[in-house]
Design an enzyme around this catalytic site. Structure first.
Site, PDB file in Angstrom:
ATOM      1  N   GLY A   1       0.735  -1.119   0.165  1.00  0.00           N
ATOM      2  CA  GLY A   1       0.363   0.146   0.390  1.00  0.00           C
ATOM      3  C   GLY A   1       0.619   1.440  -0.172  1.00  0.00           C
ATOM      4  O   GLY A   1       1.855   1.350   1.205  1.00  0.00           O
ATOM      5  N   THR A   2       0.583   2.058  -0.279  1.00  0.00           N
ATOM      6  CA  THR A   2       1.366   3.495  -1.135  1.00  0.00           C
ATOM      7  C   THR A   2       0.746   4.510  -1.637  1.00  0.00           C
ATOM      8  O   THR A   2      -0.357   3.758  -2.590  1.00  0.00           O
ATOM      9  CB  THR A   2       2.513   3.423  -1.371  1.00  0.00           C
ATOM     10  OG1 THR A   2       3.283   4.321  -1.596  1.00  0.00           O
ATOM     11  CG2 THR A   2       2.631   2.697  -2.960  1.00  0.00           C
ATOM     12  N   THR A   3       0.894   5.770  -1.658  1.00  0.00           N
ATOM     13  CA  THR A   3       0.535   6.855  -3.048  1.00  0.00           C
ATOM     14  C   THR A   3       1.580   7.443  -3.205  1.00  0.00           C
ATOM     15  O   THR A   3       2.249   7.692  -2.860  1.00  0.00           O
ATOM     16  CB  THR A   3      -0.699   7.533  -2.506  1.00  0.00           C
ATOM     17  OG1 THR A   3      -1.822   6.784  -1.250  1.00  0.00           O
ATOM     18  CG2 THR A   3      -1.407   8.691  -3.611  1.00  0.00           C
TER      19      THR A   3
ATOM     20  N   SER B   1      -2.162   2.505  -3.868  1.00  0.00           N
ATOM     21  CA  SER B   1      -3.383   1.551  -2.997  1.00  0.00           C
ATOM     22  C   SER B   1      -4.025   3.403  -3.421  1.00  0.00           C
ATOM     23  O   SER B   1      -5.327   2.652  -2.881  1.00  0.00           O
ATOM     24  CB  SER B   1      -3.476   1.213  -1.987  1.00  0.00           C
ATOM     25  OG  SER B   1      -2.691   1.958  -1.055  1.00  0.00           O
TER      26      SER B   1
ATOM     27  N   LYS C   1      11.110   7.106  -0.793  1.00  0.00           N
ATOM     28  CA  LYS C   1       9.917   6.260  -1.869  1.00  0.00           C
ATOM     29  C   LYS C   1       9.783   6.471  -2.965  1.00  0.00           C
ATOM     30  O   LYS C   1       9.407   6.568  -3.790  1.00  0.00           O
ATOM     31  CB  LYS C   1       8.312   6.562  -1.950  1.00  0.00           C
ATOM     32  CG  LYS C   1       7.953   5.822   0.028  1.00  0.00           C
ATOM     33  CD  LYS C   1       6.123   5.777  -0.296  1.00  0.00           C
ATOM     34  CE  LYS C   1       6.183   4.511   0.378  1.00  0.00           C
ATOM     35  NZ  LYS C   1       4.503   4.639   0.465  1.00  0.00           N
TER      36      LYS C   1
END
Length: 240
Positions: free
Chosen positions: A36-38, A166, A69
């Protein structure tokens, strides 16, 4: 299994091995990435904006709130991380090496298109073997600003806007509403921060701080690092 004096794992086909454990009937033996990440990137008249959150999760467990990231490849190329942290870090560091070798051989900087193609070609060889990677590669070369998306299946595409992870659906909603090519840098920074902030608020797998980068003609610069929670409550106050 011993062959020619060397010990090997019984299963020599990584794709079969991964498939067997990902879809095992036994829950105890099952292997699955819970990611999960953006992350997001978009072009505008003065370059490319990259914005990422910093939360690393293992299922429902928050493993870190300080994950970097955005992965520097060289002063003119920047990559992002979504999926498995180890895969993204390994392949983008390997890409950094390949880009440096290209510079030494050709005596000029590698283009954004060529760098993204090298990454795509490398991971395509491991298609179906369990890699987990969705990355953006952005930079500035002779053609101007460039932005590409590359994933673990070797898919590679270019566009003016991407969001990966996500929380990407939430980020796309904010970006689509506020995006203009003729934005000033400050407007672009604000749009990048707001997009990640709203995504992190709605997506439990995203959070931490917002790291914002601006890819310019003379290379990338880190613009800011903003706490997601502080930015959210600040936006609530502004709406009153």
């Amino acid at each position: 299994v011993v062959e020619d004096g060397f010990e090997f794992l019984p299963n020599q086909d990584p794709a079969t091995f991964v498939e067997e454990f990902q879809h095992s009937s036994s829950v105890d033996n099952r292997i699955a990435f819970h990611t999960g990440t953006t992350t997001l990137g978009f072009k505008f008249k003065e370059g490319v904006i990259i914005a990422v959150d910093s939360r690393a999760t293992a299922g429902s467990f928050i493993a870190s709130q300080t994950t970097e990231k955005a992965i520097p490849i060289n002063p003119y190329l920047l990559g992002t991380m979504a999926g498995g942290a180890a895969d993204c870090q390994f392949w983008e560091r390997l890409l950094a090496k390949e880009c440096r070798v290209y510079e030494l051989r050709n005596r000029e900087r590698i283009s954004v298109a060529a760098a993204s193609k090298i990454l795509s070609n490398m991971v395509y060889q491991y298609k179906g073997m369990g890699l987990s990677m969705g990355t953006m590669v952005c930079g500035w070369d002779k053609r101007g600003p460039g932005l590409y998306y590359v994933d673990d299946a070797g898919q590679r595409t270019t566009n003016y806007m991407f969001s990966v992870g996500s929380g990407s659906t939430y980020a796309y909603g904010v970006m689509d509403t506020g995006y203009r090519y003729e934005m000033t840098p400050e407007e672009a920074y604000d749009l990048g921060r707001k997009s990640i902030m709203h995504a992190a608020h709605r997506d439990a797998m995203s959070g931490g701080v917002i790291n914002l980068f601006h890819m310019k003609e003379d290379g990338w610069v880190k613009v800011s690092q903003t706490d997601v929670s502080q930015l959210y409550y600040q936006s609530l106050e502004e709406r009153k």
